[in-house]
Design an enzyme around this catalytic site. Structure first.
Site, short mmCIF file in Angstrom:
data_model
loop_
_atom_site.label_atom_id
_atom_site.label_comp_id
_atom_site.label_asym_id
_atom_site.label_seq_id
_atom_site.Cartn_x
_atom_site.Cartn_y
_atom_site.Cartn_z
N ASN A 21 0.76 -1.15 0.01
CA ASN A 21 -0.23 -0.19 0.07
C ASN A 21 0.82 1.35 -0.06
O ASN A 21 0.73 2.26 -0.89
CB ASN A 21 -0.89 0.04 1.14
N ARG A 74 7.62 -7.19 29.45
CA ARG A 74 6.57 -6.23 29.10
C ARG A 74 6.99 -5.28 28.16
O ARG A 74 7.97 -4.82 27.99
CB ARG A 74 6.02 -5.72 30.31
N LEU A 105 -2.02 1.34 18.91
CA LEU A 105 -1.39 2.39 19.43
C LEU A 105 -1.84 2.93 20.69
O LEU A 105 -3.32 2.65 20.91
CB LEU A 105 -1.30 3.50 18.41
N ASN A 119 -6.38 4.47 8.67
CA ASN A 119 -6.04 3.08 8.64
C ASN A 119 -6.73 2.61 7.43
O ASN A 119 -7.95 2.76 7.22
CB ASN A 119 -6.21 2.41 9.99
N HIS A 121 -7.97 -1.32 6.68
CA HIS A 121 -8.22 -2.69 7.53
C HIS A 121 -8.81 -3.58 6.54
O HIS A 121 -10.09 -3.05 5.87
CB HIS A 121 -9.20 -2.44 8.66
N GLU A 155 -10.66 3.71 19.65
CA GLU A 155 -11.11 2.23 19.74
C GLU A 155 -10.41 1.59 18.66
O GLU A 155 -10.60 2.01 17.48
CB GLU A 155 -12.64 2.37 19.46
N ASP A 157 -9.86 -0.23 15.39
CA ASP A 157 -10.61 -0.41 14.34
C ASP A 157 -11.82 0.21 14.13
O ASP A 157 -12.99 -0.39 13.77
CB ASP A 157 -10.70 -1.77 13.60
N GLU A 186 -7.43 -2.62 -2.12
CA GLU A 186 -6.68 -1.54 -1.16
C GLU A 186 -6.03 -0.56 -1.93
O GLU A 186 -5.73 0.54 -1.78
CB GLU A 186 -6.04 -2.67 -0.31
#
Ligand code: GAR
Length: 227
Positions: A21, A74, A105, A119, A121, A155, A157, A186
């Site tokens: 992309n 972690r 993120l 974004n 998806h 939130e 996606d 895409e």
């Protein structure tokens, strides 16, 4: 009528892998078909194939290796996103473009680029948020699948969907064949959305997407009806 000059939109593109992309967008920019410039590419994976491919196009491409931010078992998200911002911000992007960036993120990072981050998806959101979308579409017996471009909010996606393209799920499809069909779409969809943003047609204000100044109540669909 003379064409109205559009100031090129400065794009920071975030990737984790191949970057098809990213490369499609960069080539559209360089060919003068998209009023935008990819000013920096950032990957959380140092071996992402998209990094050398971007450099071959003369684009600054930097890795912020996620592996360096794992401490005592972690993942140190605040330190990681601070390092990402340190790379991105000097390039003064107008838009942050997530193009196969496979890391969630933080809310802080999303807030930093509020209304300026998109974004892509590989599903028809809100269906199949998260990972392994092609496998899940097949397992669910979906007859239709596709791809969505959306503004990024805290939130996962979940931000306002701007444009979708639909593809059929065909007998005998496996995740690879379905993914290839989706990816073709895409590469049409993402440059189109970036073009609308560059021309000021699409905006995101207080989490609400506006098209030509009016609230976008439903995602646009790629096809004859697209604006
Ligand atoms: C694309 O199919 C994109 O939709 C997907 O990763 C792929 C990256 O391909 N993104 C996600 O799954 C985000 N959750 P590319 O590296 O060839 O552009």
């Amino acid at each position: 009528m003379s064409a109205v000059a559009v100031k090129p939109l400065r794009l920071a593109v975030l990737i984790s892998g191949r970057g098809s992309n990213l490369l499609t967008i960069a080539r559209e920019c360089q060919a003068g078909r998209l009023p935008a410039d990819v000013v920096v590419v950032v990957s959380d994976q140092p071996d992402a194939a998209g990094l050398p491919a971007a450099r071959a196009l003369g684009i600054a491409a930097v890795s912020v290796a996620a592996a360096d931010f794992r401490r005592d078992g972690r993942f140190d998200t605040p330190a990681f996103v601070a390092a990402m911002a340190q790379v991105i911000d000097p390039h003064q992007p107008d838009l942050v473009v997530l193009a196969g960036f496979m890391r969630v993120l933080s809310a802080d990072f999303v807030a930093r680029y509020a209304g300026r981050m998109v974004n892509i998806h590989p599903s028809l959101l809100p269906r199949h948020k998260g990972l392994h979308t092609h496998e899940r579409a097949l397992a669910a017996g979906d007859t239709e699948h596709g791809v969505s471009v959306h503004y990024v909010t805290a939130e996962l996606d979940g931000g306002p969907v701007l444009l979708q393209a639909r593809v059929p799920v065909l007998p005998g499809d496996d995740p690879a064949s379905l993914s290839a069909r989706v990816q073709q779409q895409e590469h049409i969809l993402y440059p189109m959305v970036i073009d609308w943003i560059a021309r000021g047609r699409l905006q995101c204000i207080d989490g609400q997407a506006l098209l030509d100044g009016s609230p976008l109540r439903e995602p646009l669909q790629l096809g004859p009806g697209a604006p």
